[in-house]
Design an enzyme around this catalytic site. Sequence first.
Site, PDB file in Angstrom:
ATOM      1  N   ASP A   1      53.945  48.068  94.350  1.00  0.00           N
ATOM      2  CA  ASP A   1      54.145  49.026  95.430  1.00  0.00           C
ATOM      3  C   ASP A   1      55.631  49.056  95.752  1.00  0.00           C
ATOM      4  O   ASP A   1      56.223  48.014  96.081  1.00  0.00           O
ATOM      5  CB  ASP A   1      53.353  48.631  96.676  1.00  0.00           C
ATOM      6  CG  ASP A   1      51.854  48.814  96.498  1.00  0.00           C
ATOM      7  OD1 ASP A   1      51.434  49.310  95.428  1.00  0.00           O
ATOM      8  OD2 ASP A   1      51.097  48.455  97.417  1.00  0.00           O
TER       9      ASP A   1
ATOM     10  N   ASP B   1      41.488  56.928  99.540  1.00  0.00           N
ATOM     11  CA  ASP B   1      41.781  55.795 100.423  1.00  0.00           C
ATOM     12  C   ASP B   1      40.963  55.979 101.691  1.00  0.00           C
ATOM     13  O   ASP B   1      41.119  56.986 102.394  1.00  0.00           O
ATOM     14  CB  ASP B   1      43.272  55.760 100.756  1.00  0.00           C
ATOM     15  CG  ASP B   1      44.143  55.755  99.504  1.00  0.00           C
ATOM     16  OD1 ASP B   1      43.727  55.119  98.514  1.00  0.00           O
ATOM     17  OD2 ASP B   1      45.214  56.388  99.507  1.00  0.00           O
TER      18      ASP B   1
END
Length: 251
Positions: free
Chosen positions: A8, A129
Amino acid sequence: MILFPAIDLKEGQCVRLIQGDMARATVFNSDPVDQALSFEQQGFEYLHVVDLDGAFAGAPRNRQAVEDILRTLTIPVQLGGGVRDMRTLAGWLDKGISRVIIGTAAVNDPSFVKEAARLYPGKVAVGIDARDGMVAVDGWARTTKMSALELGRNFQDVGVAAIIYTDIARDGVLMGLNIESTLALAHAVSIPVIASGGLASLRDIERILQRDCAKLAGAITGRALYDGRLDPVEALTLIRQAQSKSEVHDA
């Protein structure tokens, strides 16, 4: 079953967030290329990268770091974060990204996903998500009134290569994968589903290798690798042993 190590990116560094909160970021490596190479050398066969700044901004923000990774690695890379239009998607594919993940735009502009999947078969994934089963967008900053199952069903039979399903409540907190919700989605669609959010230890690997999880295409691991809670050699060995047994059984 593919185990994807995650990188990330925030301001050019490898970080892990807690439940998607940018204010709760821990820097694990200031050199994304070094981290990516480490994962490749450990034996991983596919890398998962997220441009966190891009997810909030709606456009790529860690382009240089991603391009440096692509120039160095030989394994395929899937990328999400800030992909909101065809130009951005095509640009990443031209740079060598193997699969582009569309998240927020899958909610706001589903026709974009369908057209992208048609133009680039096998190259487009959808990132779902979810917070309490409802889809979150804009870097998880906003929760919609659409359920994860509803969003997944929107893309049946349009050529989407995979769905990456992340349980936000579990992401970065090492609570274990949300197998129940992930399997519910996997059974609701014919699209391969990849589990994400909360993978904590070898126990999670053992769980997703059980027979009832056979529909899952893989899982993403982040903090557990960085923290040393998950030994990559043990995890990958377990997966390969399970695959060998499955091949023998099928034969």
